[in-house]
Design an enzyme around this catalytic site. Structure first.
Site, PDB file in Angstrom:
ATOM      1  N   HIS A  59       5.109 -14.588   5.942  1.00 49.32           N
ATOM      2  CA  HIS A  59       6.100 -13.507   5.894  1.00 49.32           C
ATOM      3  C   HIS A  59       7.470 -14.128   5.610  1.00 49.32           C
ATOM      4  O   HIS A  59       7.744 -15.267   6.013  1.00 49.32           O
ATOM      5  CB  HIS A  59       6.153 -12.772   7.227  1.00 49.32           C
ATOM      6  CG  HIS A  59       4.951 -11.935   7.512  1.00 49.32           C
ATOM      7  ND1 HIS A  59       4.992 -10.844   8.337  1.00 49.32           N
ATOM      8  CD2 HIS A  59       3.662 -12.031   7.091  1.00 49.32           C
ATOM      9  CE1 HIS A  59       3.799 -10.296   8.415  1.00 49.32           C
ATOM     10  NE2 HIS A  59       2.967 -11.006   7.671  1.00 49.32           N
ATOM     11  N   GLU A  61      10.313 -13.654   6.970  1.00 49.79           N
ATOM     12  CA  GLU A  61      11.026 -14.046   8.188  1.00 49.79           C
ATOM     13  C   GLU A  61      10.541 -15.401   8.699  1.00 49.79           C
ATOM     14  O   GLU A  61      11.350 -16.272   9.041  1.00 49.79           O
ATOM     15  CB  GLU A  61      10.819 -13.010   9.305  1.00 49.79           C
ATOM     16  CG  GLU A  61      11.308 -11.630   8.972  1.00 49.79           C
ATOM     17  CD  GLU A  61      10.221 -10.707   8.440  1.00 49.79           C
ATOM     18  OE1 GLU A  61      10.243  -9.517   8.785  1.00 49.79           O
ATOM     19  OE2 GLU A  61       9.348 -11.187   7.674  1.00 49.79           O
ATOM     20  N   CYS A  89       7.678  -7.172  11.699  1.00 51.54           N
ATOM     21  CA  CYS A  89       6.457  -6.856  12.438  1.00 51.54           C
ATOM     22  C   CYS A  89       6.521  -7.546  13.804  1.00 51.54           C
ATOM     23  O   CYS A  89       7.442  -8.324  14.079  1.00 51.54           O
ATOM     24  CB  CYS A  89       5.231  -7.321  11.654  1.00 51.54           C
ATOM     25  SG  CYS A  89       5.073  -9.122  11.539  1.00 51.54           S
ATOM     26  N   CYS A  92       6.703 -11.437  13.578  1.00 48.84           N
ATOM     27  CA  CYS A  92       8.012 -11.944  13.158  1.00 48.84           C
ATOM     28  C   CYS A  92       9.077 -11.675  14.220  1.00 48.84           C
ATOM     29  O   CYS A  92       9.948 -12.520  14.457  1.00 48.84           O
ATOM     30  CB  CYS A  92       8.407 -11.329  11.825  1.00 48.84           C
ATOM     31  SG  CYS A  92       7.342 -11.895  10.461  1.00 48.84           S
TER      32      CYS A  92
END
Length: 166
Positions: A59, A61, A89, A92
């Site tokens: 991801h 992040e 999410c 993260c």
């Protein structure tokens, strides 16, 4: 409540540009960057790379946090803020807490998979030790449009394949 500055807007604009990059690479359009407030400089940035790397943890992040930790040679990112084009999410959000990022800016809420204002609301859990200040809504319409366009295209391709028996 955090006052939104020109710098905050500029950094979120960069996160949106990273999301556009993800979109063009057939990734869910999410971009993230980390800013060190003392120097007012971007020290790490990334777009989603899950499909490219075939790794569910890539991801934007997490990739940005990894780069920032390498930059500082430290697992803690105190004095830094993260800007993300979509509500993080749960995975993260928890990483943001563990890294001790001071503030989280995100463009648009994720009603289905968010982990901050929606879903498990990680920063509200009693087991979460660090709770960053959360500011949302900068460039929300741009981020929403990117996400809608991306998933509209994906649904259309899925329908085409289905109708062709694939």
């Amino acid at each position: 409540m955090q006052k939104i500055t020109k710098d905050n807007i500029a950094y979120m604009s960069t996160a949106i540009d990273l999301a556009r990059e993800a979109f063009s690479n057939d990734e869910v359009p999410v971009g993230a960057l980390i800013v060190q407030r003392k120097t007012n400089s971007i020290i790490a940035s990334s777009a989603n790379r899950m499909r490219e790397k075939k790794n569910a943890t890539f991801h934007a992040e997490l990739l940005s946090i990894q780069k920032a930790c390498e930059y500082f040679q430290n697992e803690r990112l105190v004095g830094c803020d993260i800007y993300v084009s979509l509500e993080p999410c749960a995975m993260c959000a928890h990483a943001i807490s563990i890294a001790r990022l001071d503030r989280l800016f995100f463009a648009v809420e994720d009603k289905k998979s968010g982990g901050v204002l929606n879903g498990p609301k990680i920063f509200e859990c009693s087991s979460t030790h660090h709770k960053p200040e959360v500011i949302s809504g900068i460039y929300s319409s741009e981020s929403s449009k990117l996400l809608r366009d991306f998933f509209r295209i994906k649904r259309s391709l899925h329908k085409q394949r289905k109708s062709q028996g694939m």
